[in-house]
Write an enzyme that holds these catalytic residues in place. Structure first.
Site, mmCIF file in Angstrom:
data_model
loop_
_atom_site.group_PDB
_atom_site.id
_atom_site.type_symbol
_atom_site.label_atom_id
_atom_site.label_comp_id
_atom_site.label_asym_id
_atom_site.label_seq_id
_atom_site.Cartn_x
_atom_site.Cartn_y
_atom_site.Cartn_z
ATOM 1 N N LYS A 1 -2.321 31.988 -10.833
ATOM 2 C CA LYS A 1 -3.206 31.280 -11.778
ATOM 3 C C LYS A 1 -3.397 29.822 -11.377
ATOM 4 O O LYS A 1 -4.518 29.327 -11.334
ATOM 5 C CB LYS A 1 -2.587 31.339 -13.183
ATOM 6 C CG LYS A 1 -3.229 30.391 -14.178
ATOM 7 C CD LYS A 1 -2.572 30.450 -15.541
ATOM 8 C CE LYS A 1 -1.344 29.620 -15.723
ATOM 9 N NZ LYS A 1 -1.533 28.196 -16.073
ATOM 10 N N ASN A 2 -2.296 29.142 -11.092
ATOM 11 C CA ASN A 2 -2.390 27.693 -10.891
ATOM 12 C C ASN A 2 -2.965 27.305 -9.532
ATOM 13 O O ASN A 2 -3.231 26.127 -9.286
ATOM 14 C CB ASN A 2 -1.027 27.027 -11.132
ATOM 15 C CG ASN A 2 -0.666 27.050 -12.607
ATOM 16 O OD1 ASN A 2 -1.517 27.314 -13.449
ATOM 17 N ND2 ASN A 2 0.601 26.784 -12.901
ATOM 18 N N CYS B 1 -1.031 19.326 -26.236
ATOM 19 C CA CYS B 1 -0.460 20.491 -25.559
ATOM 20 C C CYS B 1 0.931 20.717 -26.122
ATOM 21 O O CYS B 1 1.700 19.775 -26.304
ATOM 22 C CB CYS B 1 -0.383 20.247 -24.057
ATOM 23 S SG CYS B 1 0.367 21.608 -23.184
ATOM 24 N N ARG C 1 0.733 15.382 -22.149
ATOM 25 C CA ARG C 1 0.224 15.698 -20.796
ATOM 26 C C ARG C 1 -0.791 14.623 -20.422
ATOM 27 O O ARG C 1 -1.999 14.874 -20.395
ATOM 28 C CB ARG C 1 -0.440 17.082 -20.760
ATOM 29 C CG ARG C 1 0.375 18.235 -21.317
ATOM 30 C CD ARG C 1 1.233 18.932 -20.304
ATOM 31 N NE ARG C 1 0.595 19.497 -19.149
ATOM 32 C CZ ARG C 1 0.228 20.773 -19.000
ATOM 33 N NH1 ARG C 1 0.385 21.612 -19.988
ATOM 34 N NH2 ARG C 1 -0.273 21.216 -17.870
ATOM 35 N N ASP D 1 8.082 26.006 -14.660
ATOM 36 C CA ASP D 1 7.426 27.198 -15.205
ATOM 37 C C ASP D 1 8.335 28.431 -15.217
ATOM 38 O O ASP D 1 7.929 29.494 -15.700
ATOM 39 C CB ASP D 1 6.135 27.500 -14.418
ATOM 40 C CG ASP D 1 5.069 26.449 -14.653
ATOM 41 O OD1 ASP D 1 5.154 25.717 -15.647
ATOM 42 O OD2 ASP D 1 4.144 26.348 -13.817
ATOM 43 N N ARG E 1 -3.043 34.406 -20.939
ATOM 44 C CA ARG E 1 -3.610 33.279 -20.187
ATOM 45 C C ARG E 1 -3.078 33.279 -18.755
ATOM 46 O O ARG E 1 -3.772 32.815 -17.844
ATOM 47 C CB ARG E 1 -3.225 31.949 -20.840
ATOM 48 C CG ARG E 1 -3.902 31.700 -22.165
ATOM 49 C CD ARG E 1 -3.607 30.302 -22.628
ATOM 50 N NE ARG E 1 -3.704 29.405 -21.501
ATOM 51 C CZ ARG E 1 -2.959 28.315 -21.319
ATOM 52 N NH1 ARG E 1 -2.076 27.959 -22.208
ATOM 53 N NH2 ARG E 1 -3.105 27.566 -20.258
HETATM 54 N N1 EPU Z 1 1.965 13.228 -15.605
HETATM 55 C C1 EPU Z 1 1.710 11.931 -15.982
HETATM 56 N N2 EPU Z 1 0.470 11.435 -15.737
HETATM 57 C C2 EPU Z 1 -0.488 12.161 -15.136
HETATM 58 C C3 EPU Z 1 -0.233 13.505 -14.758
HETATM 59 C C4 EPU Z 1 1.029 14.010 -15.006
HETATM 60 O O1 EPU Z 1 2.583 11.241 -16.528
HETATM 61 O O2 EPU Z 1 -1.602 11.640 -14.934
HETATM 62 C C5 EPU Z 1 3.317 13.779 -15.853
HETATM 63 C C6 EPU Z 1 3.299 14.989 -16.753
HETATM 64 O O3 EPU Z 1 3.293 14.611 -18.121
HETATM 65 C C7 EPU Z 1 4.548 15.695 -16.329
HETATM 66 C C8 EPU Z 1 4.598 15.455 -14.824
HETATM 67 O O4 EPU Z 1 3.805 14.278 -14.622
HETATM 68 O O5 EPU Z 1 5.659 15.094 -16.928
HETATM 69 C C9 EPU Z 1 4.065 16.568 -13.964
HETATM 70 O O6 EPU Z 1 2.815 16.987 -14.453
HETATM 71 P P1 EPU Z 1 1.715 17.656 -13.520
HETATM 72 O O7 EPU Z 1 0.521 16.788 -13.518
HETATM 73 O O8 EPU Z 1 2.312 18.029 -12.209
HETATM 74 O O9 EPU Z 1 1.380 18.979 -14.340
HETATM 75 P P2 EPU Z 1 -0.044 19.639 -14.437
HETATM 76 O O10 EPU Z 1 -0.752 19.482 -13.168
HETATM 77 O O11 EPU Z 1 -0.690 19.216 -15.694
HETATM 78 C C10 EPU Z 1 0.658 21.961 -13.468
HETATM 79 C C11 EPU Z 1 0.612 23.379 -13.918
HETATM 80 C C12 EPU Z 1 1.663 23.595 -14.997
HETATM 81 C C13 EPU Z 1 3.025 23.241 -14.414
HETATM 82 C C14 EPU Z 1 3.015 21.799 -13.895
HETATM 83 C C15 EPU Z 1 4.285 21.399 -13.217
HETATM 84 C C16 EPU Z 1 -1.675 23.979 -13.563
HETATM 85 C C17 EPU Z 1 -2.988 24.362 -14.135
HETATM 86 N N3 EPU Z 1 -0.712 23.684 -14.421
HETATM 87 O O12 EPU Z 1 0.359 21.166 -14.622
HETATM 88 O O13 EPU Z 1 1.633 24.979 -15.306
HETATM 89 O O14 EPU Z 1 4.016 23.390 -15.403
HETATM 90 O O15 EPU Z 1 1.941 21.641 -12.942
HETATM 91 O O16 EPU Z 1 4.570 22.206 -12.134
HETATM 92 O O17 EPU Z 1 -1.509 23.990 -12.363
HETATM 93 C C18 EPU Z 1 1.923 26.886 -16.634
HETATM 94 O O18 EPU Z 1 1.405 27.538 -15.719
HETATM 95 O O19 EPU Z 1 2.516 27.418 -17.620
HETATM 96 C C19 EPU Z 1 1.863 25.435 -16.581
HETATM 97 C C20 EPU Z 1 2.063 24.645 -17.640
#
Ligand code: EPU
Length: 434
Positions: free
Chosen positions: A22-23, A116, A121, A309, A401
Site C-alpha cells: 500500500k505505502n 489522525c 501528523r 506499522d 484500507r
Molecule cells: N513528521 C513531522 N513533520 C513532517 C512529517 C513527519 O514531524 O512534516 C513526523 C511524524 O509526525 C512522525 C515522523 O515524522 O512522528 C515520521 O512520519 P512520516 O512522515 O515518516 O510518516 P508518513 O509518511 O506520514 C508513512 C506511512 C505510515 C507509516 C509511517 C512511518 C504512508 C502512506 N504512510 O507515513 O503508514 O506509519 O510512514 O513509517 O506511507 C500505515 O500504513 O498504517 C501507516 C500509518
C-alpha cells in the site's frame, strides 16, 4: 458497516501470499501525474485506499482504469492542480499529490488532510522541502498553495524529531525530478517504499543517485515518460502474517515477501524463540513454538529499524508471551489505540509515555472489540486468532484500507473468520449500540 467474527484457537497451515505494498502504491499512483504518457502499474493491492487515490487522480483529470485485479492503467494527459477537502480528508496519503502537481504544473492547491487517530501528523517537513526548492508556500483557509514558478534544485535536510519522513521524502523527490538543477535530499527516508518510488521514477526517465541511502541526489529533467512498473510486496502485511504464524502456525508459509525487508522483525522473532525458517529470498515458513516464547523489548525506528506499522501486531504476540516486554514507540509516540481493546481481551498492558509495558498472560479471551486504525485492527485480528472463544472486530473498514482480503487469505489457511453485516452481530454484544 461490516464486522469480522473470529473463532480463536485454530491452527494456521498452508501458504499465505503477500500482496503489493500500500505505502509504495499510493505515492506511485501520485507519481503518474508527472507525465502525460500512460503508466501501467502491476501488483497493485486491492484496497480502499487505492480506490480513494484513483478517485482523486480522476478528479484531477487523469484517466484511471483497473485492467485486471492487480493491474491499473493511468494516463494523466491534462490535469488540474486542485485537490479539494472532501477527497483529501478521506486519506492522509493524498498529501503526496503536492510534489507531482508542483513538479509538473508548477502549482498545486491541496487541502490539509486534518486529524489522525495515531497522533499528530504534521507536514512541516514537506513544506520546508518545497520552500527549500524555491517554491512559494502559502497556507490559507485549510489549503496549501504551492507556486513553483521559480523553483530550482538545492540542498534540503529532511530530518525531524522523529527521524526522516517517508511521504515527505516522496513528495520533495517527486517535485525535484522535474525541477531544474541539482537537488540533494539529506536525511531522506530509506524505507523500501521510497526505494520503490525512486525505481519507478527512474523507469520514467528521472535522474536519481543514492537510491536507498539517506542522501538522494536528483538532477531535474524536462520531461518524464510512461512506464510499466510492478509494486514491491507489502512488508507490513508480510510481518503481520509472520506474527500470525508465530501465534498459531503449523508450517505456515508466507510467500511473495522480501526477506531482505524483514530484518528487524526477524531479529526480534528469533530473540523471542519463534520457530521460523527462511526458505528463499521470498518465502519464510513459521510455526508456533512448542516451548513458551521469551519476552522481548521492541523499539520502533525508521527503516531499517523495527517498523512502527508492526508495533501493534508485535504487542499482540507479546501479550501472550510469559514475562514482561517493553514496546517503545518512537515514530508516533501515541500510537497505542490497540491497547484498550487488547485489554478487553485479557491482555495486561500499561502505557507509560511512549512505552507499553506488556505482562504476558497465559491466554486471551474473545470479546467484541473496536478497530481504531489500520494496524490496531490487524493486532485485534491476530488476537482473535488465538483468543478462547469468539472475537468480534467492529469498524473493519480500517482494515480494508490496508489489507487485501485478509479474511479470505486467513480462512484459506485454516482460520475461522468471517465478515458479516453489523446487524447480524448479537445486539447485546455490540458496543456501538451502547
Ligand atoms: N513528521 C513531522 N513533520 C513532517 C512529517 C513527519 O514531524 O512534516 C513526523 C511524524 O509526525 C512522525 C515522523 O515524522 O512522528 C515520521 O512520519 P512520516 O512522515 O515518516 O510518516 P508518513 O509518511 O506520514 C508513512 C506511512 C505510515 C507509516 C509511517 C512511518 C504512508 C502512506 N504512510 O507515513 O503508514 O506509519 O510512514 O513509517 O506511507 C500505515 O500504513 O498504517 C501507516 C500509518
Amino acid at each position: 458497516m461490516e464486522v469480522m467474527r473470529i473463532e480463536g484457537g485454530n491452527t494456521l497451515s498452508g501458504t499465505l501470499s503477500v500482496s503489493g505494498a500500500k505505502n509504495a502504491a499510493l505515492p506511485i499512483f501520485a507519481a503518474t501525474l508527472l507525465t502525460s504518457e500512460t503508466c501501467y502499474l502491476e501488483n497493485v493491492p486491492n484496497l480502499s485506499d487505492i480506490r480513494f487515490m484513483a478517485q482523486i487522480l480522476q478528479h484531477l483529470g487523469a484517466e484511471v482504469g483497473q485492467t485486471a485485479p492487480t493491474s491499473w492503467k493511468i494516463t494523466a494527459k491534462e490535469i488540474n492542480h486542485r485537490a479539494p477537502y472532501d477527497l483529501v480528508r478521506k486519506m492522509r496519503a493524498s498529501v503526496c499529490l503536492m510534489g507531482p502537481l508542483a513538479g509538473r504544473l508548477k502549482k498545486a492547491e491541496i487541502s490539509l488532510p486534518g486529524g489522525c487517530v495515531i497522533g499528530p501528523r504534521p507536514i512541516d517537513m514537506h513544506l520546508k522541502g518545497f520552500a527549500g526548492l524555491g517554491m512559494e508556500v502559502t497556507v490559507d483557509k485549510g489549503y496549501i498553495f504551492l507556486d513553483a514558478t521559480n523553483a530550482a534544485g538545492d540542498s534540503i535536510f529532511l530530518g525531524g524529531r522523529h527521524g526522516s519522513t517517508v511521504t515527505g521524502t516522496a513528495n520533495v523527490l517527486m517535485a525535484a525530478v522535474l525541477t531544474p538543477g541539482k537537488t540533494i535530499i539529506e536525511c531522506a527516508a530509506c524505507e523500501p517504499e521510497v526505494v520503490d518510488l525512486c525505481k519507478m521514477l527512474v523507469s520514467m526517465g528521472a535522474n536519481i543517485d543514492g537510491i536507498g541511502s539517506p542522501t538522494l541526489t536528483i538532477r531535474g529533467v524536462d520531461k518524464l515518460g510512461g512506464c510499466t512498473y510492478s509494486i514491491l510486496p507489502d512488508r507490513i502485511e508480510a510481518g503481520t502474517f509472520l506474527i500470525a504464524g508465530a501465534l498459531a502456525g503449523k508450517n505456515l508459509t508466507v510467500t511473495n515477501l522480501r526477506v531482505a525487508d524483514q530484518g528487524a522483525l526477524l531479529d526480534k522473532l528469533k530473540e523471542a524463540g519463534v520457530n521460523f525458517k527462511i526458505d528463499s529470498a521470498t518465502s519464510i515458513t513459521v510455526s508456533k513454538s512448542d516451548q513458551p516464547l521469551k519476552p522481548v523489548d521492541v523499539v520502533t525506528h525508521p527503516h531499517p529499524g523495527f517498523p512502527t506499522d508492526v508495533q501493534a501486531q508485535m504487542s499482540t504476540l507479546m501479550s501472550i508471551t510469559p514475562g514482561i516486554s517493553i514496546v517503545t514507540e518512537k515514530i508516533f509516540p501515541n500510537r497505542f489505540m490497540h491497547v484498550p481493546e487488547l485489554q478487553r481481551m485479557g491482555a495486561d498492558i500499561a502505557i507509560e509515555g511512549p512505552n507499553a509495558i506488556v505482562k504476558g498472560q497465559s491466554r486471551l479471551s474473545g470479546a467484541p472489540v473496536m478497530a481504531s486504525d489500520l494496524r490496531a485492527s490487524a493486532a485485534l485480528i491476530l488476537a482473535g486468532l488465538v483468543a478462547e472463544g469468539t472475537t468480534w472486530v467492529l469498524r473493519i473498514y480500517h482494515l480494508d484500507r490496508g489489507y487485501d482480503k485478509i479474511d479470505e487469505k486467513l480462512r484459506a489457511v485454516g482460520a475461522v473468520i468471517e465478515r458479516l453485516p453489523e446487524k447480524d452481530m448479537p445486539q447485546d454484544l455490540n458496543p456501538e449500540d451502547a
